[in-house]
Design an enzyme around this catalytic site. Structure first.
Site, PDB file in Angstrom:
ATOM      1  N   SER B 373       0.942  -1.237   0.040  1.00  0.00           N
ATOM      2  CA  SER B 373      -0.003   0.168  -0.127  1.00  0.00           C
ATOM      3  C   SER B 373       1.170   1.273  -0.003  1.00  0.00           C
ATOM      4  O   SER B 373       1.995   1.550  -0.701  1.00  0.00           O
ATOM      5  CB  SER B 373      -1.130   0.025   1.257  1.00  0.00           C
ATOM      6  N   ASP B 493      -7.985  -6.157  -5.610  1.00  0.00           N
ATOM      7  CA  ASP B 493      -7.912  -4.984  -4.686  1.00  0.00           C
ATOM      8  C   ASP B 493      -8.471  -3.754  -5.282  1.00  0.00           C
ATOM      9  O   ASP B 493      -8.196  -3.381  -6.379  1.00  0.00           O
ATOM     10  CB  ASP B 493      -6.208  -4.842  -4.760  1.00  0.00           C
ATOM     11  N   HIS B 524      -6.653  -6.253  -0.843  1.00  0.00           N
ATOM     12  CA  HIS B 524      -5.341  -5.416  -0.453  1.00  0.00           C
ATOM     13  C   HIS B 524      -4.696  -6.124   0.728  1.00  0.00           C
ATOM     14  O   HIS B 524      -4.664  -5.599   1.803  1.00  0.00           O
ATOM     15  CB  HIS B 524      -5.981  -4.102  -0.103  1.00  0.00           C
TER      16      HIS B 524
END
Lengths: 806, 806
Positions: B373, B493, B524
């Site tokens: 991320s 995601d 994610h």
């Protein structure tokens, strides 16, 4: 946010000074120091992660004391005193609270009052009051639920505190042991305790693999007590699914009998066992290292604080001998064998073959048991033996009688989400010895015999209480409990239902021991890391008192009964008792759909159908969704399968304290019948979730560079709900007199059922209504008959008794 | 169960012998040993948790080799060879498989073939083949997903391996570094890197707090490489909710313009910064200990294997100077400053005040970046600078252009479950410096300025691509990437959408570097602990190659593109490439409700209403439930808000490889319009869950007495589902040409929209249908207009292009 703190001591000033000096927070010459130096010096101790004065000053320059002055700036003036508001503004920041989020306008005192954090009244703070204030601060709880000294510990305060030149020793502060021990060097080892059992009938006594984690300081001569967790899951579990039972079947009529309790009472006979193994030598050093880690963060917390932790799976688990008996007397004996070794009363070997004995030379012989569910259950079992060395038990969500786990009033009643499970299924689950294929192959016949014995003994066909269950009723031996005892249970635990703790509490009440009870609003969960209550601190006080003889007065300091309020978050009540037999009960009668205190005017018979099974099975078979539909006021597909009665809205708040008892006059159009009854709180309200929310993952450090735990809290649901299940109960209509006696049941003839729902403590808010629902099949717990039945209820002869707290 | 293993090397026999000897698994004199002794000796090495021969024999007596003989019994006969089936029956048990559950009838070879575990063909196994078989076994993966040598390591195999007399050194096996380092003594320290930034305009260069965990063996002279994770969340986060935007509003018409890219292009200018601080002295010893732990289990795995791990929050995070800019060039400079220090090109100090400089004297200067991320995003950012010392990047679920995170084709598009978030909201979230109240108070004006700058720059009102976003498009500088590069991304995601990785991959493809791509079926999430693939082993191979110069040929061994199949569990495809621009696309036309390859016969205009917002807001506002209703074939309350077109059922399986592109001829009865388009796989099927299931909590030990991780796997849903979202895309009808140019939109006049959905790799099973849904408001991502609108779609001029893998 609210911080309930029940485990903090308020010693007198000289004791505070002594303790502060002992942990080197206060210099020995403090009384000769200039006040400004003392103040600065105490603040400087609050930053153990840095090494020198400029670094401390940099840290202090990040803390506000007024809106435009940092602590560093304030201290630079060498003040002799600090305004109370300034001190506590700084203190809250040190405790992890954020001004912008948690206490706007830097108004620490208002926030602390709201949250229940303690303060010193003096203003400004100077001289001795500064010392008092820092003592209090060290014992005050921070945003993550830990007290400030624990926060400092996590940042290295006690790193290297026990220097090599010292003889290692416990350090106490506020009556609690501190994490001065070197957790980077925990000694991890395995021994094999020889039990006085031969449950696998191989002609040798069962050896019990025992895993030890002990402070390395024991190697330098320190003797330590033990937190012992008997954990049948420790070495792994098997897949239970293949042996689970099909519950989609009709209830079977039982042949009437006149069995009395004496017919089913279990009488223990000591089994004959082979001779003990020959001891070929002795040693002080183990030779095997464990492959599994500890499993309970509370234990890890205490391991850093000098308590060794010991885990054993017991008979039938991997690495040990024997077979499992799901709560049978053999498991109790297996459980206490470890304590007997720790106390010096039993032999253990370094391995399974060589006969080299080893003593628990590092142990004081004082043992406490901890654990939840099956683990806590075995702690209850151990306590009822009176085994020497066991000094106290902290038993969480424990079974006190296995009949109350898998059965109820002559019915097979599953724990929530465990339909089809039974003692044999759980025995397979925990029989991890099965994972060692060659070991398993050798005892397969004994395993098969055990499974057959369990199947026969549990008598799933009848659901009755019998000798098998009586042998698994620890409460029978409650008078053997000679030690101080703590029970913890969730009021929304439908796995191990609250009757287990309540019935044990009824036995403990009159024993000449100290006993404490904690009731939280959770399901089958731990409560040691809940932000709003200092459970861990209380346990520290308790274990220091029970195991180390610290004169901290723990039995008087801890509340007798601590109950979490279900309506107001973060609120924990302290009571003298719970579910006293003498508590007066309010009697409700039924007229129409109303529960009311006046007897009914006329006879009324109502009925409901028990035909929900096909509909339930055709859907997604979610018992929780089914239950929500059943409880719903709104008309729905299951409405005809229940009768629901409600009180008028409560004029003021009320607290149900203990056990609701119902008397129901019922008939069913067949020769077997099961009645379920539920108490429900109706009222649109945001309610507490029964699963605590993680406030901060890994937010608690349990030592320095050591284990971590999440910070949790029971929070309100996001949206209001219409109802909440308070309690329920079930009865086989043929067991209307006792769970061991079968009465005849004639179709369509009324019989009187009188039974208790699960005990509870429940806060009904003003404006809410209490509902009582009567139905038959409980999709999540009872068998699910395919044959439809019609039940009739004679309202005139039915009533409900509710105990309210005064 | 299936084990995909792509990171295992097959060295020749002499190399196998050398490696086995080096780790003391094989004695130096092995070739002179009696074959029976060799066999017994090798098995004995498989029980590092016990100390002596009888204990080993006891362990071996728990392992079956035939149905009625244990390994101990078999070895007691001193065999020179072992039947292949016997060897692998034992091997599987050593690997943690349970005969009764995992390989009935002790049929190891059938199971291993099914699971994809490698075996030696020789039967019986003797002589050199025994050595080969044990080498292979050590590199074979067990039930918890770790290879056998890692399992032995967790049980103490390498405990004390580096004795005090040795110079500490890395130990490699099968091309991978082993956990020989003493994790109980990891050095934990903090330094402050001086950046060339002054983002808080306080007249001093921003200091960046940097947390280091390094093997204690560095103190004895070992130099180690670094895994560095730039983590803005490292020192905590703030509550974002107060600053989130209200998305319940109409879409605003934009004033037409003729902006071209050159009008919005960002040109970097080096900021003027104050002089560097004076260095008052130097030291080799730090003086501050970190208060936070590492955050990524993959890093911890490598820390035990000799790689230091370094974390830095960057500008604006607690303990550092500066302010945050949510992906701006300042954050890139802040990120690489740490690498520059590690490489010896920048100054760091032991604290914030004293000017005492310290070098990363323990570091080889070789650095890899890791993280998911935002953390992976900053690794991408760093790679595009060409900074010296950075040798490779393993970037997971990373943003490659922030416009693709918060915007799409002229629309504000939220990441899933993040409605109302934007760059300023995230800046507040990560601005943990705010937690230090006095520090925050001093820079509050700069913080307010930053927030104002972000609000202005992100231009939420228009949603257009502008200079602000161009400055946050790392792909512009992709040609600066000089290092080998690994990307990992979840195909489900919807937080960081797959366009981020796909567009970066398009840039990487032609660079003269080694690049690898992993696409899993998760959301994610991390993939390092997934049972079915040896991601950690591959990374070990990779880091040893990139950072330690081990000649293990990692770039050739690792697949270029590894893609998890969405239809078949535990199946990972290896491809040469993904989403190649040259891939031919199949064109679909629309007739009625059908997608078909033939052009339509006649014109047809259909319409849908965009009026779902009031209904959505009146309910529980769950965008996932709304989306499920939208995708449902069944008639429901939102059906009139969509147009859905389906292909015929597929005659055979097909794999979508890359980006579906749609051309839609659309009109709307107002001056602004937003079009959403979704590709859906229809077919009743049990599908993979996008959240991996925990198979065994804490089932992986990452070293000896060290960190743990859960074992996870992407499992099939319990019940079949009717559909699955493959991809979607959104466009502002005024941005039909570019995301920076506004075109006029006349009510009810048709315009042509041509845009790509998010890229994917998707296996459509035979019998399934591909659906394309066209609608306007996306409750979870777009603004939610309160004003109803009518959209028209000219089917004759609309089409869909789908790239299928050959």
């Amino acid at each position: 946010m609210k911080f309930n703190q029940f485990g903090r001591l308020d010693p007198d000033f000289s004791e505070q000074v002594a303790e502060l000096t002992q942990i080197h927070f206060l210099p020995n010459n403090w009384s000769e120091m200039a006040p400004a130096d003392l103040l600065a010096g105490l603040f400087a101790r609050c930053f153990p992660e840095v090494s020198n004065a400029s670094e401390v000053a940099d840290r202090e320059d990040r803390v506000l004391v007024t809106r435009d002055m940092s602590l560093a700036q304030r201290l630079a003036d060498r003040p002799e005193k600090l305004a109370r508001g300034e001190f506590y503004a700084a203190a809250l920041q040190l405790l992890g609270f954020i001004p912008a989020d948690d206490f706007p306008d830097l108004d620490a005192l208002t926030a602390m009052t709201k949250w229940g954090l303690p303060t010193i009244a003096a203003d400004p703070l100077g001289g001795d009051d500064v010392v008092r204030a820092f003592y209090l601060l060290l014992t005050t709880r921070g945003k993550n639920g830990q007290n400030f000294l624990d926060l400092l510990t996590a940042r290295g305060y006690f790193n290297g505190f026990l220097t090599a030149s010292d003889a290692p020793h416990f350090v106490f502060f506020n009556g609690k042991s501190q994490a001065v021990f070197d957790t980077s060097k925990i000694v991890r080892e395995v021994v094999y305790v020889e039990s006085s059992l031969d449950t696998d009938h191989d002609g040798q006594r069962d050896l019990l693999q025992t895993t030890i984690f002990r402070p390395v300081e024991t190697n330098a001569g320190l003797k330590v007590p033990v937190l012992y967790t008997a954990n049948p899951y420790f070495r792994g579990t098997n897949d239970m699914a293949p042996s689970s039972y099909d519950v989609n079947q009709d209830l079977t009529p039982k042949v009437p009998n006149d069995t009395s309790y004496s017919d089913v009472a279990y009488h223990h006979a000591q089994p004959l066992v082979p001779d003990a193994r020959a001891v070929t030598g002795t040693t002080a050093e183990t030779s095997e290292r464990p492959v599994d880690d500890g499993i309970y963060s509370l234990n890890d917390y205490f391991l850093a604080r000098g308590f060794a932790t010991v885990y054993a799976g017991g008979i039938g688990t991997r690495g040990s001998d024997g077979i499992r008996t799901t709560g049978g007397p053999e498991e109790t004996a297996s459980t206490i064998a470890i304590i007997e070794w720790l106390h010096g009363d039993r032999v253990a070997f370094t391995n399974r073959t060589d006969g080299v004995a080893i003593k628990a030379w590092w142990c004081t012989g004082n043992v406490a048991m901890t654990g939840k569910s099956y683990l806590g259950t075995l702690a209850v079992a151990a306590a009822t033996t009176g085994v020497k060395g066991l000094k106290t038990v902290v038993s969480e969500a424990a079974i006190s009688s296995w009949y109350d786990y898998y059965r109820e009033n002559g019915l097979v009643i599953a724990p929530v989400d465990c339909q089809g499970e039974d003692t044999d299924v759980l025995a397979l689950d925990t029989f991890s010895r099965r994972k060692d294929a060659a070991d398993f192959a050798r005892i397969k016949p004994q395993y098969d015999r055990m499974m057959a014995d369990l199947k026969k003994g549990q008598d799933r066909a009848s659901g009755n209480y019998n000798t098998f269950w009586d042998a698994r009723n620890y409460r029978k031996n409650a008078d053997q409990i000679k030690i101080d005892f703590i029970s913890v249970h969730g009021l929304n635990d439908w796995n191990v239902k609250p009757r287990n703790v309540e019935q044990l509490w009824q036995k403990l009440r009159d024993l000449p021991i100290n006993k404490k009870l904690f009731l939280h609003q959770g399901k089958h969960v731990y409560m040691n890391n809940i932000q709003s209550i200092d459970f861990t601190d209380m346990m520290n006080l308790w274990f220091c008192y029970e195991l180390l003889g610290v004169a901290n007065d723990a039995p008087a300091v801890l509340p007798n009964v601590t109950v979490q309020d279900n309506a107001t978050p973060e609120t924990w009540h302290r009571y003298a008792d719970w579910s006293e037999p003498s508590i007066p009960k309010t009697q409700y009668f039924i007229t129409g759909h109303d529960l009311q205190k006046q007897p009914p005017h006329q006879e009324e018979i109502v009925s409901f159908q028990d035909d929900g099974t096909p509909l339930f099975l055709a859907g997604d078979q979610d018992a929780h969704k089914w239950e929500a539909l059943m409880m719903s006021r709104q008309s729905n597909v299951y409405e005809h399968t229940r009768q629901l009665f409600l009180t008028a809205p409560f004029a003021k708040d009320a607290y149900i304290d203990g056990t609701i008892v119902v008397t129901l006059q019922v008939a069913v159009n067949q020769a077997a019948g099961q009645i379920s009854c539920m108490a429900i709180d109706y009222g649109t309200e945001r309610r507490l979730k029964a699963d605590p929310t993680v406030l901060q993952a890994k937010g608690q450090q349990l030592g320095y560079g050591w284990a971590v735990d999440d910070v949790k809290e029971f929070q309100l649901e996001k949206h209001p709900s219409e109802f909440h299940q308070i309690a329920k109960g079930h009865m086989n209509m043929q067991n209307r007199h006792t769970p061991w006696q079968n009465d005849a049941l004639t179709p369509n003839q009324f019989v009187t059922l009188h039974f208790a729902l699960q005990p509870t403590e429940h806060h009904i808010l003003a404006g809410h209504q209490l509902g009582i629902m009567v139905y038959a099949t409980d999709m999540g717990m009872t068998v699910r008959p395919n044959t439809a039945a019609t039940y009739q209820l004679d309202l005139n002869a039915s009533r409900v008794e509710v105990p309210y707290r005064r």
